[in-house]
Scaffold this motif. Structure first.
Motif, PDB file in Angstrom:
ATOM      1  N   GLU A  55      11.219   3.014 -15.911  1.00 43.28           N
ATOM      2  CA  GLU A  55      10.923   2.035 -14.854  1.00 43.28           C
ATOM      3  C   GLU A  55       9.907   2.596 -13.860  1.00 43.28           C
ATOM      4  OE1 GLU A  55      13.100  -0.848 -11.534  1.00 43.28           O
ATOM      5  OE2 GLU A  55      14.276   0.082 -13.140  1.00 43.28           O
ATOM      6  N   LEU A  56       9.954   3.904 -13.603  1.00 44.58           N
ATOM      7  CA  LEU A  56       8.956   4.523 -12.721  1.00 44.58           C
ATOM      8  C   LEU A  56       7.552   4.352 -13.287  1.00 44.58           C
ATOM      9  CD1 LEU A  56      10.644   7.870 -11.583  1.00 44.58           C
ATOM     10  CD2 LEU A  56      10.088   5.891 -10.160  1.00 44.58           C
ATOM     11  N   VAL A  57       7.430   4.511 -14.608  1.00 43.24           N
ATOM     12  CA  VAL A  57       6.132   4.317 -15.260  1.00 43.24           C
ATOM     13  C   VAL A  57       5.663   2.877 -15.070  1.00 43.24           C
ATOM     14  CG1 VAL A  57       4.971   4.198 -17.507  1.00 43.24           C
ATOM     15  CG2 VAL A  57       6.388   6.168 -16.942  1.00 43.24           C
ATOM     16  N   ALA A  58       6.565   1.922 -15.276  1.00 40.76           N
ATOM     17  CA  ALA A  58       6.211   0.510 -15.125  1.00 40.76           C
ATOM     18  C   ALA A  58       5.756   0.209 -13.703  1.00 40.76           C
ATOM     19  CB  ALA A  58       7.409  -0.368 -15.493  1.00 40.76           C
ATOM     20  N   LYS A  59       6.469   0.738 -12.705  1.00 42.46           N
ATOM     21  CA  LYS A  59       6.095   0.500 -11.308  1.00 42.46           C
ATOM     22  C   LYS A  59       4.756   1.143 -10.976  1.00 42.46           C
ATOM     23  CE  LYS A  59      10.685  -0.135  -9.272  1.00 42.46           C
ATOM     24  NZ  LYS A  59      11.719   0.429  -8.382  1.00 42.46           N
ATOM     25  N   ALA A  60       4.552   2.362 -11.458  1.00 44.48           N
ATOM     26  CA  ALA A  60       3.288   3.056 -11.176  1.00 44.48           C
ATOM     27  C   ALA A  60       2.107   2.286 -11.760  1.00 44.48           C
ATOM     28  CB  ALA A  60       3.336   4.480 -11.742  1.00 44.48           C
ATOM     29  N   ILE A  61       2.272   1.758 -12.972  1.00 41.34           N
ATOM     30  CA  ILE A  61       1.204   0.956 -13.589  1.00 41.34           C
ATOM     31  C   ILE A  61       0.939  -0.295 -12.743  1.00 41.34           C
ATOM     32  CG2 ILE A  61       0.643  -0.491 -15.586  1.00 41.34           C
ATOM     33  CD1 ILE A  61       2.142   1.609 -17.310  1.00 41.34           C
ATOM     34  N   HIS A  62       2.006  -0.976 -12.335  1.00 40.08           N
ATOM     35  CA  HIS A  62       1.840  -2.197 -11.537  1.00 40.08           C
ATOM     36  C   HIS A  62       1.113  -1.924 -10.229  1.00 40.08           C
ATOM     37  CE1 HIS A  62       2.746  -5.957  -9.472  1.00 40.08           C
ATOM     38  NE2 HIS A  62       3.211  -5.239  -8.464  1.00 40.08           N
ATOM     39  N   ARG A 120       0.840  -1.210   0.000  1.00 38.05           N
ATOM     40  CA  ARG A 120       0.000   0.000   0.000  1.00 38.05           C
ATOM     41  C   ARG A 120       0.870   1.253   0.000  1.00 38.05           C
ATOM     42  NH1 ARG A 120      -3.190  -3.182   3.485  1.00 38.05           N
ATOM     43  NH2 ARG A 120      -2.234  -2.247   5.342  1.00 38.05           N
ATOM     44  N   GLU A 121       1.943   1.220   0.787  1.00 43.09           N
ATOM     45  CA  GLU A 121       2.861   2.354   0.814  1.00 43.09           C
ATOM     46  C   GLU A 121       3.525   2.549  -0.545  1.00 43.09           C
ATOM     47  OE1 GLU A 121       3.478   4.728   3.148  1.00 43.09           O
ATOM     48  OE2 GLU A 121       1.672   3.821   4.001  1.00 43.09           O
ATOM     49  N   LEU A 122       3.903   1.428  -1.178  1.00 43.80           N
ATOM     50  CA  LEU A 122       4.492   1.530  -2.507  1.00 43.80           C
ATOM     51  C   LEU A 122       3.497   2.106  -3.501  1.00 43.80           C
ATOM     52  CD1 LEU A 122       6.496  -1.818  -2.725  1.00 43.80           C
ATOM     53  CD2 LEU A 122       7.437   0.484  -2.851  1.00 43.80           C
ATOM     54  N   GLY A 123       2.227   1.700  -3.351  1.00 43.30           N
ATOM     55  CA  GLY A 123       1.188   2.248  -4.218  1.00 43.30           C
ATOM     56  C   GLY A 123       1.095   3.753  -4.089  1.00 43.30           C
TER      57      GLY A 123
END
Length: 460
Positions: free
Chosen positions: A187-194, A140-143
């Motif tokens: 990579e930030l875009v990929a993480k945000a999508i995930h 949740r924090e990562l989200g």
């Protein structure tokens, strides 16, 4: 006992028809303050309360209305993941094995050691529940960290278009291909999508294809069995297995050689992997996000990238604009980076002087956001007051385009170098370069014919 978080207790349901034994179990379990115990005399009473989502169930094997097998199946139908500990008067190995096969967590016989055995099992379950809670909290924090407006700062029209595509990607399972220059934040875009997708509770696994030697990359992606090659002293799961249920981010996919491209295509089509040196087919459920700074269409045309894999990976394309094309976003990002750096290093808050802001806006940023971050952090360290001045901002690594302004040469030479720069950037596509620079393509062809741009291969 394992300490549960302050705002939660481990909810235990005890099902036992013997009144004395039921109260004894409740008493022993309730001695642990973190355990919240409810008791039931029949299977029907339990089934009527399963909507309360217990985290552990202890189940007497022989109840007046259900036997252990029947009740276990009904519990599993509603709560497939809840641990069920069966307690029985019978020390029957065959019954225990069958119950475990049908989903029981543990089988305990009623004897003088039941209390200690049960408490030990519950402690193991509590530790697992606590770990799951911590992982969920972390995700949740990562989200929050990777919210679209936090992970990628800016409000320019170019970046708002990116946000809109990221929203579409997060709400679907489509493969995503992220393109852009080095340092733009792929990579930030990929993480945000995930972390905004239904897969957010599962792993996000990143692989930089360009950073792994070719001879190791196949094992890294697909795993290997013990003895599959020299040095394979143990079996190892590949990144596809690690990312099962989640997202696999393949950065610099354009560097993948043709032999591995064929294997990757098969995995994507069949949704299964076979480890090197193994025969077992392993099913995987992975959402793939790729990134590259290369023009994959051009690589297909050159024969460096498989056309069938290209179309398999294209999915939803998201192009990240270079920082120099994002206008005032440069200052938005710089201020955010400065605030974060000051917080992380327990420094007093800093700000940029007007001259410093002007200097930031005029720079070309060949390294994009990654370069801006390095510049901002260095400026924060060099500053002597609470304001960063223009002198604190070092531009030693100026690009070729920036260097033009510091040389004395003819206007024609400036023109040649600018056109050459854009031809290199856009793969010698004369029509595209002419449109970008606002000049006629005949002008560029004339310079080529006169050999003023040196020898290039023309892409019309």
């Amino acid at each position: 006992p394992v300490r549960m978080s302050r705002d939660s207790q481990l909810r235990i349901f005890v099902v036992e028809d013997n009144d004395f034994y039921r109260e004894l179990l409740k008493y022993n379990l309730s001695l642990v303050p973190e355990y919240e115990v409810s008791t039931f005399a029949t299977g029907k009473e339990l089934l009527n309360r399963l909507h309360e989502h217990p985290q552990v169930i202890t189940l007497d094997y022989s109840l007046p209305d259900y036997n252990g097998d029947e009740l276990l199946k009904k519990i599993r139908a509603q709560l497939p993941d809840v641990p069920v500990v069966v307690i029985s008067n019978q020390e029957d190995v065959r019954t225990a094995v069958e119950l475990m096969r049908n989903g029981a967590y543990e089988y305990i016989t009623k004897d003088e050691d039941t209390r200690d055995h049960l408490l030990h099992v519950i402690r193991k379950i509590a530790a697992h529940v606590e770990l799951k809670q911590e992982v969920s909290a972390l995700r949740r924090e990562l989200g929050k960290k990777y919210e679209f407006g936090k992970a990628i700062q800016g409000n320019s029209e170019a970046i708002r278009s990116v946000f809109a595509l990221m929203e579409k990607a997060a709400s679907s399972q489509i493969t995503v291909s992220v393109t852009g220059e080095t340092g733009t934040g792929k990579e930030l875009v990929a993480k945000a999508i995930h972390y905004h997708s239904p897969r957010k509770e599962k792993p996000f696994v990143a692989v930089n294809v360009a950073a792994i030697p070719r001879e190791l990359l196949e094992s890294e992606l697909f795993g290997h069995e013990k003895g599959a090659f020299t040095g394979a002293i143990a079996s190892r799961a590949g990144k596809f297995e690690e990312a099962d249920g989640g997202t696999l981010f393949l950065d610099e996919i354009g560097e993948l050689d043709l032999a591995l491209q064929a294997k990757l295509l098969r995995v994507l089509q069949e949704r299964e992997v076979v480890r090197i040196g193994g025969n077992k087919v392993l099913k995987v459920d992975v959402r793939v996000v790729i990134a590259t700074h290369r023009n994959l269409q051009e690589e297909v045309r050159k024969g460096n990238f498989r056309e069938d894999l290209y179309y398999r990976l294209l999915g939803l394309p998201i192009h990240l604009p270079p920082l120099r094309e994002r206008g005032n976003d440069i200052l938005v990002i710089a201020r955010w980076l400065l605030t974060q750096f000051c917080k992380d290093n327990r420094m007093e808050a800093l700000s940029f002087s007007p001259e410093a802001q002007d200097k930031l806006l005029r720079y070309y940023y060949p390294g994009n956001v990654r370069e801006l971050k390095a510049m901002v952090e260095l400026a924060a360290v060099l500053s002597t007051g609470n304001t960063i001045t223009a002198d604190d901002i070092r531009l030693e690594n100026t690009s070729n385009m920036d260097a033009f302004a510091f040389e004395e040469t003819t206007l024609e030479e400036y023109t040649m170098r600018i056109i050459r720069h854009f031809l290199d950037k856009y793969n010698n596509n004369v029509v595209l370069v002419a449109r970008k620079l606002g000049v006629g393509k005949s002008t560029i062809y004339r310079y080529i014919k006169e050999n003023k741009l040196q020898t290039i291969r023309i892409e019309a």
